[in-house]
Each structure stands twice: as structure tokens, then as C-alpha cells.
Design an enzyme around this catalytic site. Structure first.
Site, PDB file in Angstrom:
ATOM      1  N   ASN A 142      30.423  25.374  27.143  1.00  0.00           N
ATOM      2  CA  ASN A 142      31.343  26.052  28.055  1.00  0.00           C
ATOM      3  C   ASN A 142      31.172  27.540  27.807  1.00  0.00           C
ATOM      4  O   ASN A 142      31.388  28.009  26.691  1.00  0.00           O
ATOM      5  CB  ASN A 142      32.778  25.605  27.731  1.00  0.00           C
ATOM      6  CG  ASN A 142      33.826  26.513  28.326  1.00  0.00           C
ATOM      7  OD1 ASN A 142      33.607  27.099  29.387  1.00  0.00           O
ATOM      8  ND2 ASN A 142      34.966  26.634  27.671  1.00  0.00           N
ATOM      9  N   GLY A 143      30.745  28.278  28.840  1.00  0.00           N
ATOM     10  CA  GLY A 143      30.553  29.720  28.674  1.00  0.00           C
ATOM     11  C   GLY A 143      29.288  30.170  29.363  1.00  0.00           C
ATOM     12  O   GLY A 143      28.759  29.469  30.227  1.00  0.00           O
ATOM     13  N   GLU A 181      44.496  28.784  48.245  1.00  0.00           N
ATOM     14  CA  GLU A 181      43.715  28.121  47.198  1.00  0.00           C
ATOM     15  C   GLU A 181      43.791  26.593  47.252  1.00  0.00           C
ATOM     16  O   GLU A 181      42.836  25.931  46.883  1.00  0.00           O
ATOM     17  CB  GLU A 181      44.076  28.643  45.803  1.00  0.00           C
ATOM     18  CG  GLU A 181      45.434  28.266  45.310  1.00  0.00           C
ATOM     19  CD  GLU A 181      45.739  28.858  43.938  1.00  0.00           C
ATOM     20  OE1 GLU A 181      44.836  29.013  43.127  1.00  0.00           O
ATOM     21  OE2 GLU A 181      46.929  29.155  43.690  1.00  0.00           O
ATOM     22  N   LYS A 230      40.917  26.021  36.223  1.00  0.00           N
ATOM     23  CA  LYS A 230      42.199  26.490  35.703  1.00  0.00           C
ATOM     24  C   LYS A 230      42.041  27.689  34.779  1.00  0.00           C
ATOM     25  O   LYS A 230      42.830  28.606  34.793  1.00  0.00           O
ATOM     26  CB  LYS A 230      42.853  25.329  34.953  1.00  0.00           C
ATOM     27  CG  LYS A 230      44.234  25.626  34.432  1.00  0.00           C
ATOM     28  CD  LYS A 230      45.240  25.582  35.540  1.00  0.00           C
ATOM     29  CE  LYS A 230      46.620  26.002  35.115  1.00  0.00           C
ATOM     30  NZ  LYS A 230      47.377  26.519  36.260  1.00  0.00           N
TER      31      LYS A 230
HETATM   32  C1  F6R Z   1      46.383  30.808  41.001  1.00  0.00           C
HETATM   33  C2  F6R Z   1      45.846  30.758  39.663  1.00  0.00           C
HETATM   34  C3  F6R Z   1      44.937  31.839  39.215  1.00  0.00           C
HETATM   35  C4  F6R Z   1      45.363  32.309  37.799  1.00  0.00           C
HETATM   36  C5  F6R Z   1      44.362  33.327  37.260  1.00  0.00           C
HETATM   37  C6  F6R Z   1      44.801  33.883  35.924  1.00  0.00           C
HETATM   38  O1  F6R Z   1      47.232  29.754  41.241  1.00  0.00           O
HETATM   39  O2  F6R Z   1      46.123  29.858  38.929  1.00  0.00           O
HETATM   40  O3  F6R Z   1      44.930  32.903  40.095  1.00  0.00           O
HETATM   41  O4  F6R Z   1      46.637  32.859  37.894  1.00  0.00           O
HETATM   42  O5  F6R Z   1      43.120  32.726  37.128  1.00  0.00           O
HETATM   43  O6  F6R Z   1      44.885  32.875  34.976  1.00  0.00           O
HETATM   44  P1  F6R Z   1      45.662  33.085  33.634  1.00  0.00           P
HETATM   45  O7  F6R Z   1      47.099  33.283  33.965  1.00  0.00           O
HETATM   46  O8  F6R Z   1      45.426  31.827  32.867  1.00  0.00           O
HETATM   47  O9  F6R Z   1      45.092  34.294  32.963  1.00  0.00           O
END
Ligand code: F6R
Length: 615
Positions: free
Chosen positions: A101-102, A495, A610
Site C-alpha cells: 500500500n503506497g 461522490e 476512504k
Molecule cells: C468525503 C470524504 C473525503 C475525506 C478526505 C479527507 O466524504 O470522505 O473528502 O474527507 O479524503 O480525509 P481525512 O478526513 O481522513 O483526512
């Protein structure tokens, strides 16, 4: 992005890996694969598609026995999603298998060099280059697999969490991390390796989170060794007791994680302020703030850095901090901030917001701010995440695992934490009157109940969704505190439903977007009865006179907007500053139902993941 799982122990590895990969599909789901070792040879199955496609393929192609294996669910970076580019990848001898992963940034020169040395490549991936690099150093210097991985990683530039298996050393898995998360589950006579703890939570609650630039060799019957990749020094394994349980990572009777997480909001907002908000005593207690109060109070400005939904929470915070604490705030996309030579002063306070705590751009922006001497405060959900460790201090949001790719409860709990901070600073600075301060504390305490009431709009939201589910476009408008909510509403819709949606400050409409309005255009307007109510009523009239279809989020009992709008969703009243916590609820429900009605994969929308651990 991408999820990795490895197992070594006495169970059948295959079901553990498959179940684990399914839990990690939020990290990527365009292809999946597994390698198993059953004492005779390596069995590989991999395919474009989801983990369920992998299961079908594996059932046809391989025997799934064996108690050691590694698996992967992919979010493509190098090479299109297809069977060949799916992980695991093998070295040319077929002995070494790897999941990754990366991104290996210098994979091209490494590949060129390996080609010169006779290596061939099946895939377009950077990962296959790493597999062969490990093989090459292993052969050249006659090294054991652990040492070979270490030597190879010292030649690599980029980010990785990897699990490596070598047929010649079939009782161990080598794993390592730099910039991408990796957890090791420590059971009785068994070990798990995974991108987060969810794949092994039902087997053990003991976990070790590898730090950046650390590697571990896990093998049966031997104590685990963790080393620094660069200087080979040994690190004492720190075993943590996990706080999450199985129930938190399952759907609990809901059709989708997103819906479950929307409905969890009354509880998780309470969890977020539990022990921090003491409305009766007029107190806010947050250790991370108290310990660093002077830094906040002396700061000439606060810089907020984040991405996506977290950035929207940052925008809400900008309004709240400036209003309550009178501290200038700038909100930046982490991806822009890190590359634009920003002015960062030593006295600046930087707040980094991230649900996952792993977002690569946010992490890099934090490092930049630290290099300039700024104090960096994290607002993260995932305990022990890279951002929570990289920041000088912080406050967790306590929302529990958020598995639906579209952020919902992360947004409202981030706003809750940021509001608590702003209120504490306002109290310390005396920028809010005593009565206002107390009123906000009391109102914040009532928010979970009001969120529950807002959730009762579900049927109305569903009925409206049914009318507009086929719209090709949608506008979201809001003013003041609800302008960021309009941006967030539009993001949620695009999205998960793939409908093009734009969020705008309502007054900005006449500077361009109004040209889009006709009888086909649904316009979602956040119009609670608050400071700019009259102005927003005028904006609604402007849309109405151009035949736009108006879906208005209004305060319960509203009369004026109700007369103008085609549809209204009524929510409970609260103070202006706290209204985003309520107005966002029907927008989440609306997007959810539209996406379901369009047959979209709500929890795993196309092209998304995610945790965005690549830039
Ligand atoms: C939208 C969503 C993304 C995250 C973004 C930041 O629903 O989930 O826009 O908000 O990728 O992710 P985090 O908060 O994990 O840094």
C-alpha cells in the site's frame, strides 16, 4: 489507499484474509488478490474487481488450504485495475510474494536498473519492482529475506506498508511501513498484519502499530523483532489494547455503513463532548488545549489544514473561531498548502483535521508547518493514526470507526471538537459574554437530541430523493455558517450518486451560477431562521422567478420560505453557529437515498477510497 492483510498461525489463513480484506475494502476496491502457502507451494489468485470476485475466482482456481498467506485490496495508482496489476506480485523466481500500500516514487530508475540485470516485468506496477529489488539484493549478497527487505527499502523513495513472504523462509512474514499504516495483531501462537486493526479485532485485542521507518519479522515460535529500517536498531514492541469492538465495524442491521453512521451521530456527538463539556459548571475541559492554552492565546492567527469533508469542517470552524474567539483563521487545502511556499510563522497555531489521520497531503502539510516552527494541533478520529502521532497535541473526535467512504459522522464530530476549542479560547480571552458562553454550552449539550429530531426527516428526504434522483445537476446554496454545509452537501451528492453538484454561498449565485437555473435544476437551499434569513429569502425568490426547483432546509414552523419552495425539510431550531450540526443531517439523508435509488454502491463509490494515503 489499498488494504493489506497477512496471517501466520494455526488457523486456515484464507478465510481470515478474505474476511479481513472485505473489512478493508473501504481503502480501495478495484482489484484483489491472495497468496497462500500450504507447505508445498504458493497458491495465487488475483483479479480485477472486488473481494467477492476474488472469492469466486479462488474457489475455481486454487486450493485454499494453508495457514500462512497475504492478501490485498487495491486502489490503483500505477497501472490500470486489471488482473495482472492486482497484488500480490511475485519476484522473477516466483519465490517472493509482496502486497503493498503506497507508492514507490523512484520505481522507474530501479526498474531500468533491474531490467539491465535481466529482470522482466509482467505488470505496470511499482510493487513488482520492489519484489524484484528484494530478490536482487537477496541473491547478490546472499541475505535472508528480512535483511533483503531492509536493504531494498533503503533504496526506495516513497511511501509503503508492505507484507512480504518468501517461499524459502516459509515460517515468517516480513512487514514494514513508511507513510502508510500497518498494524500487527498479536494472538496466542498467531499473528496478523493489516492496514488497520479491523481484520483481526475478533481474534485478538492486542496490537502493535508500526511507526514510520520500522519493520517487523513475524514468525511462529520466535519473539517478534522490530527494527528501524535505516540504522537496524532494535525497537521494543509496544503492545496496545484495542478499544474498538466487532459491533462497531459491522452494519448492525442497516443496509449500508453510511446509513448506520448517519444514525450514529446523536451518540457519537455525545461521545465527542463527554468529559469535555460541563454545561452546568460553565466549563470546557480538554487536556490538549489546557496544556497549550498560551500557544493558542498568543497565536496571531490559526491556520487550518485539511482535505475534503474535513476541509469543510475547517471552514465551519473558521466562522466559529473568528466569531467566538476573535482569532484570525485561514483554512487551506493541505494539498495546496504543502506546495505553495506558504508563510508560516513560529507563533502560528496550525490545526490539522483528518478523520483517518492518514491523509498524505495533510500529513505532509503538518511536517512543513513543523519545519517552520509552528505548533500543530491535530483533530483526528482514528486513535494512534499517523497524524495523531505527528502533531504536537490534539483532540480525538471519538466518532468510532467510519467505514462508509463518504464522511458523515466524522464531519459533525469534527465540528463539535472545533466548537469546544473555540468556546474554550473565547472564555480564556473574554471575547464572548458570560451569558452567551453559557448559552452555547447549554445549546451544545442539546445538539444530540436535535440531531435525533433531524433524523426524523428521513422519510421526507427519501420522498424528495425519489423526485430528483435522475437530475443530472444540482446546486447547493447556503450563507454564513451554512455556506460550508452547502459545499459538504454537494460533495456528498456527487461522490456517492455521481450527480454533478456544486455548492455556493447563496449571494454568490448572481455572479455566475444563476445562469444555470431553469426548470430542470434542483437547488438545495439551507435556509434556517437565522441572521441572514431575509437575504436568503431574496435568493430563493431569484431562483423561483427563473423556475428553478427549490428544496429548502428550514427551521420547524417556517412560513415564508415554505410559501416559495417546492419542497421543505423542517429541522429543529438552534443557534446560528451550531446550526451546521443540524442542517447537514437532511443533506446526508438526501444524498444517501438518491444514491441508493440510482443503484450506486453507497459505501464504496467508484474511484474513491476512504484513506487517501497517496498525494
Ligand atoms: C468525503 C470524504 C473525503 C475525506 C478526505 C479527507 O466524504 O470522505 O473528502 O474527507 O479524503 O480525509 P481525512 O478526513 O481522513 O483526512
Amino acid at each position: 489507499m489499498c488494504g493489506i492483510v497477512g496471517y501466520i498461525g494455526n488457523r486456515e489463513a484464507y478465510p481470515v484474509i478474505i474476511k479481513g480484506l472485505k473489512r478493508l475494502e473501504y481503502r480501495g476496491y478495484d482489484s484483489a488478490g491472495v497468496v497462500l502457502y500450504d507447505g508445498t507451494g504458493l497458491k495465487l489468485a488475483k483479479t480485477k474487481g472486488k473481494v467477492s470476485d476474488l472469492e469466486e475466482k479462488a474457489a475455481k482456481e486454487i486450493s485454499t488450504g494453508g495457514s500462512i498467506g497475504i492478501g490485498h485490496t487495491r486502489w490503483a495508482t500505477h497501472g490500470v485495475p486489471n488482473d495482472v496489476n492486482s497484488h500480490p506480485h511475485f519476484s522473477n523466481s516466483g519465490n517472493i510474494a509482496i502486497v503493498h500500500n503506497g507508492i514507490i516514487e523512484n520505481y522507474e530508475p530501479l526498474k531500468k536498473e533491474l531490467k539491465k540485470r535481466g529482470y522482466t516485468f509482467q505488470s505496470d506496477t511499482d510493487t513488482e519492482v520492489l519484489a524484484n529489488l528484494i530478490e536482487d539484493v537477496k541473491k547478490k549478497d546472499n541475505l535472508k529475506i528480512g535483511k533483503a527487505v531492509q536493504v531494498a527499502l533503503n533504496q526506495v523513495v516513497g511511501a509503503y506498508a508492505i507484507a512480504v513472504f518468501d517461499k524459502e523462509k516459509p515460517d515468517e512474514i516480513v512487514c514494514a511501513r513508511l507513510g502508510s499504516p500497518l498494524a500487527i495483531g498479536v494472538g496466542k501462537d498467531e499473528f496478523f498484519v493489516a492496514s488497520d486493526a479491523s481484520p483481526f479485532i475478533e481474534y485478538t485485542s492486542n496490537a502493535i502499530y508500526l511507526e514510520d521507518e520500522e519493520m517487523a519479522i513475524i514468525s511462529l515460535g520466535k519473539p517478534m523483532k522490530i527494527r528501524k529500517i535505516k540504522d537496524d536498531s532494535l525497537v521494543d514492541p509496544y503492545i496496545q489494547e484495542l478499544q474498538i469492538n466487532l459491533e462497531q465495524i459491522e452494519k448492525g442491521g442497516y443496509d449500508h455503513f453510511m446509513l448506520k453512521e448517519i444514525y450514529e451521530q446523536p451518540n457519537v456527538i455525545t461521545d465527542t463532548y463527554r468529559g469535555r463539556l460541563h454545561a452546568n459548571e460553565g466549563l470546557i475541559k480538554m487536556a490538549g488545549i489546557e496544556d497549550n492554552l498560551q500557544k493558542f492565546l498568543n497565536a496571531p492567527r490559526i491556520l487550518i489544514i485539511a482535505c475534503g469533508t474535513s476541509w469543510h469542517a475547517g471552514l465551519v470552524a473558521e466562522y466559529i473561531f473568528e466569531e467566538f474567539a476573535r482569532i484570525p483563521v485561514e483554512v487551506e487545502y493541505a494539498s495546496e498548502f504543502r506546495y505553495r511556499n506558504p508563510i508560516i510563522n513560529e507563533n502560528d497555531v496550525v490545526i490539522a483535521i483528518s478523520q483517518s489521520g492518514e491523509t498524505a497531503d495533510t500529513l505532509a502539510a503538518i511536517k512543513l508547518a513543523k519545519e517552520h516552527g509552528a505548533f500543530v494541533f491535530g483533530v483526528c478520529n482514528v486513535v494512534g493514526s499517523s497524524i495523531s502521532r505527528e502533531t504536537h497535541a490534539g483532540a480525538y473526535t471519538h466518532a468510532g470507526p467510519e467505514i462508509g467512504v463518504a464522511s458523515t459522522k466524522a464531519f459533525t464530530t469534527q465540528i463539535t471538537v472545533l466548537t469546544l476549542i473555540a468556546l474554550r479560547l473565547a472564555q480564556a480571552k473574554g471575547t464572548l459574554s458570560n451569558s452567551m458562553f453559557h448559552r452555547y454550552l447549554q445549546e451544545l449539550e442539546l445538539i444530540p437530541e436535535k440531531v435525533s429530531e433531524a433524523l426524523e426527516t428521513n422519510d421526507v428526504a427519501k420522498a424528495i430523493a425519489d423526485i430528483y434522483k435522475d437530475a443530472p445537476n444540482c446546486l447547493y446554496l447556503g450563507r454564513g455558517y451554512n455556506f460550508p454545509v452547502a459545499l459538504e452537501g454537494a460533495l456528498k451528492l456527487k461522490e456517492i450518486s455521481y450527480i454533478h453538484a456544486e455548492g455556493y454561498p447563496a449571494a454568490e449565485m448572481k455572479h455566475g451560477p444563476i445562469a444555470l437555473i431553469d426548470e430542470q435544476m434542483p437547488v438545495v437551499i439551507i435556509a434556517p431562521r437565522q441572521e441572514h434569513y431575509d437575504k436568503i429569502v431574496s435568493n430563493i425568490q431569484e431562483i423561483k422567478s427563473r423556475s428553478g426547483k427549490i428544496i429548502a432546509i428550514v427551521t420547524r414552523g417556517d412560513v415564508q420560505v415554505k410559501e416559495l419552495a417546492d419542497h421543505v425539510i423542517e429541522i429543529p431550531e438552534t443557534t446560528d453557529a451550531l446550526s451546521p450540526l443540524i442542517t447537514t443531517i437532511p443533506l446526508q439523508l438526501l444524498s444517501y437515498h438518491i444514491a441508493v435509488m440510482r443503484g450506486c454502491n453507497v459505501d464504496q463509490p467508484r474511484n474513491l477510497a476512504k484513506s487517501v494515503t497517496v498525494e
